[in-house]
Design an enzyme around this catalytic site. Structure first.
Site, mmCIF file in Angstrom:
data_model
loop_
_atom_site.group_PDB
_atom_site.id
_atom_site.type_symbol
_atom_site.label_atom_id
_atom_site.label_comp_id
_atom_site.label_asym_id
_atom_site.label_seq_id
_atom_site.Cartn_x
_atom_site.Cartn_y
_atom_site.Cartn_z
ATOM 1 C CD GLU A 1 0.225 7.907 -7.468
ATOM 2 O OE1 GLU A 1 0.715 8.126 -8.581
ATOM 3 O OE2 GLU A 1 0.885 7.924 -6.429
ATOM 4 C CB CYS B 1 -2.286 1.096 0.282
ATOM 5 S SG CYS B 1 -1.655 2.686 0.837
ATOM 6 C CB CYS C 1 -1.201 15.617 1.918
ATOM 7 S SG CYS C 1 -1.290 15.304 3.697
ATOM 8 C CB CYS D 1 5.339 14.543 6.597
ATOM 9 S SG CYS D 1 3.926 14.458 7.709
ATOM 10 C CB CYS E 1 5.538 12.397 2.997
ATOM 11 S SG CYS E 1 4.139 11.645 2.161
ATOM 12 C CB CYS F 1 5.265 4.186 2.973
ATOM 13 S SG CYS F 1 4.358 2.906 3.744
HETATM 14 N N1 SAH Z 1 -1.371 10.862 6.527
HETATM 15 C C1 SAH Z 1 -1.360 9.534 7.038
HETATM 16 C C2 SAH Z 1 -1.402 8.445 5.975
HETATM 17 C C3 SAH Z 1 -0.469 8.585 4.789
HETATM 18 S S1 SAH Z 1 1.230 8.203 4.981
HETATM 19 C C4 SAH Z 1 -0.166 9.334 7.953
HETATM 20 O O1 SAH Z 1 0.687 10.184 7.973
HETATM 21 O O2 SAH Z 1 -0.116 8.347 8.678
HETATM 22 C C5 SAH Z 1 1.381 6.520 5.316
HETATM 23 C C6 SAH Z 1 2.681 6.176 6.044
HETATM 24 O O3 SAH Z 1 3.832 6.333 5.196
HETATM 25 C C7 SAH Z 1 2.954 7.072 7.236
HETATM 26 O O4 SAH Z 1 3.356 6.327 8.345
HETATM 27 C C8 SAH Z 1 4.080 7.954 6.771
HETATM 28 O O5 SAH Z 1 4.810 8.471 7.824
HETATM 29 C C9 SAH Z 1 4.854 7.002 5.910
HETATM 30 N N2 SAH Z 1 5.759 7.637 4.960
HETATM 31 C C10 SAH Z 1 5.605 8.813 4.354
HETATM 32 N N3 SAH Z 1 6.642 9.050 3.530
HETATM 33 C C11 SAH Z 1 7.470 8.001 3.624
HETATM 34 C C12 SAH Z 1 8.693 7.640 2.987
HETATM 35 N N4 SAH Z 1 9.257 8.434 2.099
HETATM 36 N N5 SAH Z 1 9.243 6.447 3.329
HETATM 37 C C13 SAH Z 1 8.647 5.625 4.205
HETATM 38 N N6 SAH Z 1 7.485 5.897 4.812
HETATM 39 C C14 SAH Z 1 6.900 7.076 4.539
#
Ligand code: SAH
Length: 348
Positions: free
Chosen positions: A96, A109, A116, A120, A123, A341
């Site tokens: 996406e 973006c 992945c 986390c 996420c 995000c």
């Molecule tokens: N792997 C990279 C890029 C992808 S995530 C990273 O972790 O930075 C992009 C951003 O979205 C990251 O800062 C991540 O912590 C945040 N993110 C992930 N899940 C989220 C959620 N459910 N709500 C808000 N931000 C989130």
């Protein structure tokens, strides 16, 4: 003739390799320059679009190569203007990419991996296993697709690119850097690296490598806590790369680049919403010059994580500002279409 499925994607070839190819078929070296420009700067999808190349040569190219393409499989528009694209790759996998319009900028973006490998807990992309890395052209083409949409739907140029889509860009290091090279090169899209931000969970070894490679784009680190136990709870990668290692790599980054880092930070109710948590963030922010983006939490399902109260976020903001740390509180865009995000997970 080479079977269709065995043909090589010509965009996997370096400029030198394209030149070698042309010499090998008895063509002049400058053909390579022309073709390379069609492939990257103009991002054509078919050899027949290369109008300054003879029909004979185009035929030969078609015999020997393919131009793999991405296709916007599905496009959703949010009430706030955000556009989410499901992008189909040559092997039918889907990633996406999101266009985020704002007053002064339009941001793409983009994804760097299919799925992945990190876990986390907050996420949505983490629920998918990592299927493969994206190739440089697949990353580049996402930017081109969003750039086209920006011009078509908003009549404005694309201004910024963030590697905050699916995947961990530093675990697909070479391809991400190769894509950025094409994006910034005048022979590609010619965008300024200052307008590109790579976001990472913070892999110390790879942050040091970025510094050694003297990259010119911006670095953002998803921090979410300045306390090891808390960070490990939300980001298991922290067990392998605890905060002190991360800090160490950031010192190295700053020494080499003299450039600030941005921390992305979500405040969750009952997880990191106390003054102790905010103090730990302030402390971490002093490792090297930095700023903080507090991002709103986008719920992904079961309610283990909830956005903290307005008061808790305000408390963070005050405490950071009292310590002269620049902080932006960001509201999510595209939530209604799961484009925000952490919500990218190919629901469709
Ligand atoms: N792997 C990279 C890029 C992808 S995530 C990273 O972790 O930075 C992009 C951003 O979205 C990251 O800062 C991540 O912590 C945040 N993110 C992930 N899940 C989220 C959620 N459910 N709500 C808000 N931000 C989130």
């Amino acid at each position: 003739m080479i079977a269709e499925e065995q043909k090589k994607d010509i965009r996997r070839l370096s400029r030198e390799q394209v030149t070698e190819y042309f010499l090998s078929i008895g063509e002049k070296a400058f053909r390579a320059k022309q073709v390379y420009e069609w492939l990257w700067k103009k991002a054509v999808k078919d050899f027949d679009e290369m109008t300054n190349i003879s029909i004979q040569t185009r035929k030969q190219l078609k015999k020997d190569f393919v131009i793999n393409q991405i296709a916007v499989d599905q496009m959703q528009r949010s009430s706030d203007g955000t556009i989410k694209n499901a992008i189909k790759l040559y092997d039918d996998k889907v990633v996406e990419s999101v266009l985020i319009p704002a007053k002064k900028r339009i941001t793409a973006c983009v994804s760097s991996q299919v799925g992945c490998s990190l876990d986390c807990n907050f996420c949505a992309t983490a629920r998918l296993k990592r299927m493969r890395n994206l190739n440089p052209d697949e990353i580049y083409d996402q930017v081109v697709a969003i750039k086209d949409q920006s011009e078509l739907y908003f009549d404005r140029p694309l201004t910024n690119i963030v590697f905050m889509g699916m995947g961990e860009p530093l675990l697909n290091y070479n391809n991400v850097l190769a894509a950025i090279d094409k994006i910034t090169n005048p022979k590609g899209l010619g965008m300024s690296p200052k307008r590109i931000t790579l976001s990472t969970v913070g892999i110390p070894k790879m942050i040091k490598k970025l510094a050694d490679d003297e990259v010119k784009f911006n670095l953002a680190v998803s921090l979410h806590s300045g306390i090891d136990e808390v960070r490990s709870r939300v980001m298991p990668i922290n067990d392998k790369s605890p905060l002190e290692d991360l800090a160490d790599s950031l010192r190295y980054w700053y020494e080499k680049t003299q450039r600030k880092v941005t921390y992305e930070y979500v405040v969750w109710r009952g997880i990191n919403d106390t003054e102790k948590d905010a103090r730990a963030l302030v402390k971490f922010c002093k490792v090297i010059p930095s700023k903080v983006n507090i991002i709103e939490y986008n719920p992904i399902d079961d309610g283990e994580f909830q956005q903290a109260s307005v008061e808790a976020v305000a408390m963070y903001k005050v405490m950071l500002e009292q310590n002269d740390i620049v902080v932006n509180v960001r509201h999510s865009r595209g939530k209604d279409i799961d484009a925000a995000c952490g919500q990218l997970a190919n629901k469709n």
